[in-house]
Design a protein around this motif. Sequence first.
Motif, PDB file in Angstrom:
ATOM      1  N   VAL A  24       0.828  -1.207   0.000  1.00  0.00           N
ATOM      2  CA  VAL A  24       0.000   0.000   0.000  1.00  0.00           C
ATOM      3  C   VAL A  24       0.861   1.256   0.000  1.00  0.00           C
ATOM      4  O   VAL A  24       0.571   2.240  -0.679  1.00  0.00           O
ATOM      5  CB  VAL A  24      -0.953  -0.002   1.215  1.00  0.00           C
ATOM      6  CG1 VAL A  24      -1.714   1.322   1.298  1.00  0.00           C
ATOM      7  CG2 VAL A  24      -1.942  -1.156   1.116  1.00  0.00           C
ATOM      8  N   ALA A  25       1.948   1.231   0.778  1.00  0.00           N
ATOM      9  CA  ALA A  25       2.848   2.388   0.832  1.00  0.00           C
ATOM     10  C   ALA A  25       3.469   2.656  -0.529  1.00  0.00           C
ATOM     11  O   ALA A  25       3.604   3.813  -0.951  1.00  0.00           O
ATOM     12  CB  ALA A  25       3.930   2.149   1.879  1.00  0.00           C
ATOM     13  N   ASP A  26       3.843   1.583  -1.243  1.00  0.00           N
ATOM     14  CA  ASP A  26       4.415   1.742  -2.579  1.00  0.00           C
ATOM     15  C   ASP A  26       3.384   2.346  -3.531  1.00  0.00           C
ATOM     16  O   ASP A  26       3.704   3.220  -4.342  1.00  0.00           O
ATOM     17  CB  ASP A  26       4.881   0.373  -3.091  1.00  0.00           C
ATOM     18  CG  ASP A  26       5.499   0.464  -4.478  1.00  0.00           C
ATOM     19  OD1 ASP A  26       6.525   1.145  -4.627  1.00  0.00           O
ATOM     20  OD2 ASP A  26       4.959  -0.158  -5.420  1.00  0.00           O
ATOM     21  N   PHE A  27       2.121   1.886  -3.414  1.00  0.00           N
ATOM     22  CA  PHE A  27       1.053   2.419  -4.261  1.00  0.00           C
ATOM     23  C   PHE A  27       0.829   3.902  -3.970  1.00  0.00           C
ATOM     24  O   PHE A  27       0.680   4.710  -4.881  1.00  0.00           O
ATOM     25  CB  PHE A  27      -0.229   1.624  -4.022  1.00  0.00           C
ATOM     26  CG  PHE A  27      -1.423   2.170  -4.755  1.00  0.00           C
ATOM     27  CD1 PHE A  27      -1.440   2.262  -6.133  1.00  0.00           C
ATOM     28  CD2 PHE A  27      -2.546   2.591  -4.048  1.00  0.00           C
ATOM     29  CE1 PHE A  27      -2.556   2.755  -6.809  1.00  0.00           C
ATOM     30  CE2 PHE A  27      -3.656   3.090  -4.712  1.00  0.00           C
ATOM     31  CZ  PHE A  27      -3.650   3.168  -6.092  1.00  0.00           C
ATOM     32  N   ARG A  28       0.820   4.273  -2.684  1.00  0.00           N
ATOM     33  CA  ARG A  28       0.612   5.670  -2.323  1.00  0.00           C
ATOM     34  C   ARG A  28       1.745   6.543  -2.862  1.00  0.00           C
ATOM     35  O   ARG A  28       1.526   7.680  -3.291  1.00  0.00           O
ATOM     36  CB  ARG A  28       0.518   5.813  -0.807  1.00  0.00           C
ATOM     37  CG  ARG A  28      -0.753   5.185  -0.219  1.00  0.00           C
ATOM     38  CD  ARG A  28      -0.819   5.344   1.279  1.00  0.00           C
ATOM     39  NE  ARG A  28      -0.938   6.743   1.652  1.00  0.00           N
ATOM     40  CZ  ARG A  28      -0.889   7.184   2.904  1.00  0.00           C
ATOM     41  NH1 ARG A  28      -0.725   6.313   3.899  1.00  0.00           N
ATOM     42  NH2 ARG A  28      -1.018   8.469   3.165  1.00  0.00           N
ATOM     43  N   ALA A  29       2.953   6.004  -2.852  1.00  0.00           N
ATOM     44  CA  ALA A  29       4.088   6.753  -3.397  1.00  0.00           C
ATOM     45  C   ALA A  29       3.899   6.986  -4.893  1.00  0.00           C
ATOM     46  O   ALA A  29       4.189   8.068  -5.411  1.00  0.00           O
ATOM     47  CB  ALA A  29       5.388   6.001  -3.125  1.00  0.00           C
ATOM     48  N   LYS A  30       3.398   5.954  -5.591  1.00  0.00           N
ATOM     49  CA  LYS A  30       3.155   6.089  -7.027  1.00  0.00           C
ATOM     50  C   LYS A  30       2.049   7.107  -7.291  1.00  0.00           C
ATOM     51  O   LYS A  30       2.110   7.862  -8.258  1.00  0.00           O
ATOM     52  CB  LYS A  30       2.771   4.737  -7.621  1.00  0.00           C
ATOM     53  CG  LYS A  30       3.913   3.736  -7.685  1.00  0.00           C
ATOM     54  CD  LYS A  30       3.441   2.419  -8.288  1.00  0.00           C
ATOM     55  CE  LYS A  30       4.568   1.412  -8.372  1.00  0.00           C
ATOM     56  NZ  LYS A  30       4.105   0.115  -8.908  1.00  0.00           N
ATOM     57  N   GLY A  56      -1.702  -3.054 -12.446  1.00  0.00           N
ATOM     58  CA  GLY A  56      -2.260  -4.381 -12.651  1.00  0.00           C
ATOM     59  C   GLY A  56      -2.536  -5.182 -11.403  1.00  0.00           C
ATOM     60  O   GLY A  56      -2.963  -6.329 -11.483  1.00  0.00           O
ATOM     61  N   ASP A  57      -2.284  -4.605 -10.230  1.00  0.00           N
ATOM     62  CA  ASP A  57      -2.583  -5.313  -8.978  1.00  0.00           C
ATOM     63  C   ASP A  57      -4.105  -5.354  -8.806  1.00  0.00           C
ATOM     64  O   ASP A  57      -4.743  -4.315  -8.681  1.00  0.00           O
ATOM     65  CB  ASP A  57      -1.933  -4.559  -7.807  1.00  0.00           C
ATOM     66  CG  ASP A  57      -2.112  -5.282  -6.482  1.00  0.00           C
ATOM     67  OD1 ASP A  57      -3.269  -5.571  -6.125  1.00  0.00           O
ATOM     68  OD2 ASP A  57      -1.102  -5.542  -5.808  1.00  0.00           O
ATOM     69  N   PRO A  58      -4.723  -6.546  -8.797  1.00  0.00           N
ATOM     70  CA  PRO A  58      -6.194  -6.642  -8.745  1.00  0.00           C
ATOM     71  C   PRO A  58      -6.807  -5.917  -7.543  1.00  0.00           C
ATOM     72  O   PRO A  58      -7.818  -5.240  -7.675  1.00  0.00           O
ATOM     73  CB  PRO A  58      -6.451  -8.153  -8.665  1.00  0.00           C
ATOM     74  CG  PRO A  58      -5.229  -8.778  -9.249  1.00  0.00           C
ATOM     75  CD  PRO A  58      -4.092  -7.875  -8.852  1.00  0.00           C
ATOM     76  N   GLY A  59      -6.178  -6.053  -6.365  1.00  0.00           N
ATOM     77  CA  GLY A  59      -6.728  -5.411  -5.178  1.00  0.00           C
ATOM     78  C   GLY A  59      -6.685  -3.906  -5.269  1.00  0.00           C
ATOM     79  O   GLY A  59      -7.673  -3.224  -4.988  1.00  0.00           O
ATOM     80  N   LEU A  60      -5.533  -3.377  -5.682  1.00  0.00           N
ATOM     81  CA  LEU A  60      -5.394  -1.923  -5.792  1.00  0.00           C
ATOM     82  C   LEU A  60      -6.248  -1.385  -6.937  1.00  0.00           C
ATOM     83  O   LEU A  60      -6.826  -0.297  -6.845  1.00  0.00           O
ATOM     84  CB  LEU A  60      -3.923  -1.557  -6.007  1.00  0.00           C
ATOM     85  CG  LEU A  60      -2.972  -1.925  -4.862  1.00  0.00           C
ATOM     86  CD1 LEU A  60      -1.543  -1.583  -5.241  1.00  0.00           C
ATOM     87  CD2 LEU A  60      -3.367  -1.205  -3.581  1.00  0.00           C
ATOM     88  N   ASP A  61      -6.332  -2.146  -8.026  1.00  0.00           N
ATOM     89  CA  ASP A  61      -7.144  -1.728  -9.154  1.00  0.00           C
ATOM     90  C   ASP A  61      -8.612  -1.642  -8.743  1.00  0.00           C
ATOM     91  O   ASP A  61      -9.334  -0.727  -9.145  1.00  0.00           O
ATOM     92  CB  ASP A  61      -6.990  -2.730 -10.303  1.00  0.00           C
ATOM     93  CG  ASP A  61      -7.697  -2.263 -11.557  1.00  0.00           C
ATOM     94  OD1 ASP A  61      -7.298  -1.224 -12.117  1.00  0.00           O
ATOM     95  OD2 ASP A  61      -8.661  -2.928 -11.966  1.00  0.00           O
ATOM     96  N   ALA A  62      -9.063  -2.577  -7.901  1.00  0.00           N
ATOM     97  CA  ALA A  62     -10.444  -2.551  -7.415  1.00  0.00           C
ATOM     98  C   ALA A  62     -10.702  -1.312  -6.576  1.00  0.00           C
ATOM     99  O   ALA A  62     -11.779  -0.703  -6.639  1.00  0.00           O
ATOM    100  CB  ALA A  62     -10.730  -3.818  -6.601  1.00  0.00           C
ATOM    101  N   ILE A  63      -9.691  -0.937  -5.765  1.00  0.00           N
ATOM    102  CA  ILE A  63      -9.827   0.273  -4.943  1.00  0.00           C
ATOM    103  C   ILE A  63      -9.988   1.501  -5.831  1.00  0.00           C
ATOM    104  O   ILE A  63     -10.843   2.363  -5.599  1.00  0.00           O
ATOM    105  CB  ILE A  63      -8.609   0.435  -4.022  1.00  0.00           C
ATOM    106  CG1 ILE A  63      -8.592  -0.683  -2.968  1.00  0.00           C
ATOM    107  CG2 ILE A  63      -8.616   1.803  -3.341  1.00  0.00           C
ATOM    108  CD1 ILE A  63      -7.340  -0.694  -2.124  1.00  0.00           C
TER     109      ILE A  63
END
Length: 306
Positions: A24-30, A56-63
Motif C-alpha cells: 500500500v505504501a508503494d502504491f501511495r508513493a506512485k 495491474g494489482d487486482p486489489g489496488l485496481d479494485a480500490i
Amino acid sequence: MTEMMGRSLSPVEALRSTPEEDRVADFRAKVRAAGQEWTGDEPDELVELLTEAAAGDPGLDAIVRAGGRLLQDFLDGYQQKTAAEGSRDVAGDLADGHPLPADVFEGLTPRYLIAVVRFAEPGRQVEALRAVAGENALLTHRDGNVVLFIPAAGPGSGDRSVTKLTRCLGGRGWLATAERDRACLGDGFNEASYVLRLVVAGLRPSGAYTISDVLVEYAVTLHEKVRTDLAAVIRPLREHKVLWETLTAFVDCDYSRNKAARSLFIHRSTLDYRLRRIGDVTGCDPTTGRGAQMLTAAIVAEAVQG
C-alpha cells in the motif's frame, strides 16, 4: 509484547511493516508521483492515471475503480464551485434548471440535442465525446455521467451526432438523448437522465436510447404506488444471491435460457431449477411472457426506488 505465528515479537520486529503495508505504501508513493506529473483537468484522466499506478494489482485496481465515481463526483463539485466563483458553467446551470442571465440565454442556439453518457467503467476519456459534439457544444458532469448540450438545426437533426457519440462508447457504455428548445433544456436533461437510469437498471445492452425505448418502464416507475408495489415483488429475491444473479443474467441474455446457462457456466437443467425457484420466491414465473415482463419491470423499479 506483540505475538505472531505462535511466538512473541521483539520490539524491533513489531515495528517492521508487513508486506501488505509495504504494498500500500508503494502504491501511495506512485499516486503522489502521478499527482506531481498530472497536468490534466478532467476527472476521467485522473482516474486513468491512478489505474496505471495500480500497475495491474487486482486489489489496488479494485480500490481505484470503486473510488473512481466518488473522485469524479468530488471533482465535479469542486469544478461547480470554482465555476460559480469564476467563469460560468452554463451547461451545469442548464442541467440544474438555474436561470441564466438574459445575455447568456440569448446567446444560446434555439434548439439542442441533450446527451447524457455513462461509460461502463470509470476513467474513460471524454475528449472523443467533446470532439464529435463540436466546439459549440456545452459540456458538464452530473452523477458520474457526461452531459452534453449540442446545437441542433431542428427536430431530428441530432441523429448524426447520436451516431458519432455512440461510436465513442466502444460498446461499453450507454447514451440517452432528448431534444428541446432552449427554453426547456432543463426538462430535456431530466428526461435523458431518467431514461439513462432506466436503461442501466434494466440491464440494456450498450447503445443509444430515447424515451421511446423505455416507455413502459418510464410509465410504471413514475407512478409511486406502482413503483413501490413492483419493488416489493422483487425485493425478497435479494436474500437469495444465486437466484438474483440468475434472474439478472436471464434478463441480460434477453430471456434465452441457453445463453443464460452459458453465461453462468451452469447446466441448462440447473438454470431451469433456479428459474422455478425464482417463481416460488416472487410469485412470477420468469419463463412466461407475463412473468418475465413483471420481473423485468420489478428489477427496474427496485433500482429506481433505491
